[in-house]
Scaffold this motif. Structure first.
Motif, mmCIF file in Angstrom:
data_model
loop_
_atom_site.group_PDB
_atom_site.id
_atom_site.type_symbol
_atom_site.label_atom_id
_atom_site.label_comp_id
_atom_site.label_asym_id
_atom_site.label_seq_id
_atom_site.Cartn_x
_atom_site.Cartn_y
_atom_site.Cartn_z
ATOM 1 N N MET A 1 38.994 25.062 36.380
ATOM 2 C CA MET A 1 38.496 26.297 36.659
ATOM 3 C C MET A 1 39.812 27.074 37.131
ATOM 4 O O MET A 1 40.537 26.755 37.879
ATOM 5 C CB MET A 1 37.822 26.356 37.890
ATOM 6 C CG MET A 1 37.355 27.663 38.161
ATOM 7 S SD MET A 1 36.234 27.903 39.602
ATOM 8 C CE MET A 1 34.847 26.744 39.518
ATOM 9 N N ARG A 2 40.149 28.238 36.467
ATOM 10 C CA ARG A 2 41.377 29.051 36.892
ATOM 11 C C ARG A 2 40.671 29.859 38.009
ATOM 12 O O ARG A 2 39.626 30.144 38.389
ATOM 13 C CB ARG A 2 41.274 30.290 35.901
ATOM 14 C CG ARG A 2 42.026 29.613 34.714
ATOM 15 C CD ARG A 2 42.251 30.556 33.392
ATOM 16 N NE ARG A 2 43.208 31.853 33.961
ATOM 17 C CZ ARG A 2 43.038 33.068 33.614
ATOM 18 N NH1 ARG A 2 42.036 33.164 32.748
ATOM 19 N NH2 ARG A 2 43.686 33.932 34.110
ATOM 20 N N SER A 3 41.883 29.899 38.877
ATOM 21 C CA SER A 3 41.637 30.317 40.546
ATOM 22 C C SER A 3 40.897 31.779 40.669
ATOM 23 O O SER A 3 40.186 32.212 41.414
ATOM 24 C CB SER A 3 42.793 30.533 41.161
ATOM 25 O OG SER A 3 43.806 31.369 40.658
ATOM 26 N N ILE A 4 41.267 32.702 39.367
ATOM 27 C CA ILE A 4 40.654 33.907 39.489
ATOM 28 C C ILE A 4 39.019 33.798 39.309
ATOM 29 O O ILE A 4 38.323 34.844 39.403
ATOM 30 C CB ILE A 4 41.070 34.972 38.551
ATOM 31 C CG1 ILE A 4 40.910 34.522 37.238
ATOM 32 C CG2 ILE A 4 42.649 35.230 38.723
ATOM 33 C CD1 ILE A 4 41.461 35.632 36.205
ATOM 34 N N ASP B 1 37.317 31.378 40.570
ATOM 35 C CA ASP B 1 36.944 30.709 42.011
ATOM 36 C C ASP B 1 35.971 31.685 42.707
ATOM 37 O O ASP B 1 36.635 32.629 42.741
ATOM 38 C CB ASP B 1 38.043 30.245 42.999
ATOM 39 C CG ASP B 1 37.528 29.317 43.826
ATOM 40 O OD1 ASP B 1 36.568 29.717 44.562
ATOM 41 O OD2 ASP B 1 38.109 28.222 43.785
ATOM 42 N N PRO B 2 34.889 31.495 43.237
ATOM 43 C CA PRO B 2 34.000 32.754 43.951
ATOM 44 C C PRO B 2 34.826 32.925 45.403
ATOM 45 O O PRO B 2 34.544 33.922 45.492
ATOM 46 C CB PRO B 2 32.796 31.797 44.344
ATOM 47 C CG PRO B 2 32.657 30.772 43.378
ATOM 48 C CD PRO B 2 33.975 30.233 42.684
ATOM 49 N N ILE C 1 39.147 39.275 46.776
ATOM 50 C CA ILE C 1 39.482 40.277 46.201
ATOM 51 C C ILE C 1 38.528 41.516 46.687
ATOM 52 O O ILE C 1 39.006 42.546 46.769
ATOM 53 C CB ILE C 1 39.697 40.136 44.614
ATOM 54 C CG1 ILE C 1 40.870 39.234 44.509
ATOM 55 C CG2 ILE C 1 39.711 41.562 44.155
ATOM 56 C CD1 ILE C 1 42.321 39.875 44.874
ATOM 57 N N LYS C 2 37.216 41.303 46.734
ATOM 58 C CA LYS C 2 36.302 42.062 47.165
ATOM 59 C C LYS C 2 36.558 42.664 48.427
ATOM 60 O O LYS C 2 36.279 43.931 48.670
ATOM 61 C CB LYS C 2 34.984 41.371 46.969
ATOM 62 C CG LYS C 2 34.006 41.288 45.659
ATOM 63 C CD LYS C 2 32.851 40.589 45.659
ATOM 64 C CE LYS C 2 32.593 40.182 44.140
ATOM 65 N NZ LYS C 2 31.038 39.425 44.275
ATOM 66 N N LYS C 3 37.029 41.830 49.458
ATOM 67 C CA LYS C 3 37.221 42.170 50.689
ATOM 68 C C LYS C 3 38.460 43.076 50.687
ATOM 69 O O LYS C 3 38.607 44.027 51.612
ATOM 70 C CB LYS C 3 37.406 40.907 51.495
ATOM 71 C CG LYS C 3 35.989 40.323 51.614
ATOM 72 C CD LYS C 3 36.159 39.291 52.860
ATOM 73 C CE LYS C 3 34.782 38.639 53.032
ATOM 74 N NZ LYS C 3 34.408 37.670 53.965
ATOM 75 N N LEU C 4 39.331 42.683 49.825
ATOM 76 C CA LEU C 4 40.849 43.632 49.691
ATOM 77 C C LEU C 4 40.328 45.089 49.228
ATOM 78 O O LEU C 4 40.727 46.032 49.769
ATOM 79 C CB LEU C 4 41.646 43.010 48.908
ATOM 80 C CG LEU C 4 42.623 42.047 49.302
ATOM 81 C CD1 LEU C 4 43.466 41.480 48.047
ATOM 82 C CD2 LEU C 4 43.231 42.362 50.430
ATOM 83 N N ILE D 1 40.324 43.881 39.362
ATOM 84 C CA ILE D 1 39.348 43.582 38.296
ATOM 85 C C ILE D 1 39.543 42.311 37.806
ATOM 86 O O ILE D 1 39.103 41.703 36.758
ATOM 87 C CB ILE D 1 39.163 44.639 37.045
ATOM 88 C CG1 ILE D 1 40.586 44.498 36.316
ATOM 89 C CG2 ILE D 1 38.795 45.975 37.504
ATOM 90 C CD1 ILE D 1 40.626 45.481 35.005
ATOM 91 N N LEU D 2 40.466 41.532 38.637
ATOM 92 C CA LEU D 2 40.498 40.077 38.275
ATOM 93 C C LEU D 2 41.124 39.539 37.081
ATOM 94 O O LEU D 2 40.953 38.540 36.522
ATOM 95 C CB LEU D 2 39.240 39.102 38.464
ATOM 96 C CG LEU D 2 38.518 39.511 39.856
ATOM 97 C CD1 LEU D 2 36.955 38.889 39.687
ATOM 98 C CD2 LEU D 2 39.229 38.923 40.980
#
Length: 76
Positions: free
Chosen positions: A1-4, A6-7, A13-16, A46-47
């Motif tokens: 799984m690519r880290s972007i 990963d939940p 990112i949502k918190k940022l 947008i990841l």
């Protein structure tokens, strides 16, 4: 799984984004503070682009947030 995908990374990112918006800082303003184009901020949010630890520190410093404060909030 690519880290972007990963939940945990997505939550970070949502918190940022929430933090940036709570400080009334636009993507354009943040990009200027970072010395980057606005597309850099957009791609992170947008990841499409991943932040490393140094970039995370720069991002947080640009919005006057200490990394230790941010990290302690991640579990909340």
């Amino acid at each position: 799984m690519r880290s972007i995908h990963d939940p945990r990374y997505q939550d970070l990112i949502k918190k940022l984004i929430t933090l940036r918006e709570s400080k009334d800082v636009t993507q354009v303003e943040l990009a200027l503070r970072l010395g980057k184009p606005q597309s850099y901020v957009s791609k992170v949010e947008i990841l499409e682009r991943r932040l490393d630890v140094i970039e995370l520190c720069d991002w947080l410093n640009s919005i006057d947030v200490k990394i230790i404060d941010f990290i302690t909030q991640l579990d909340n």
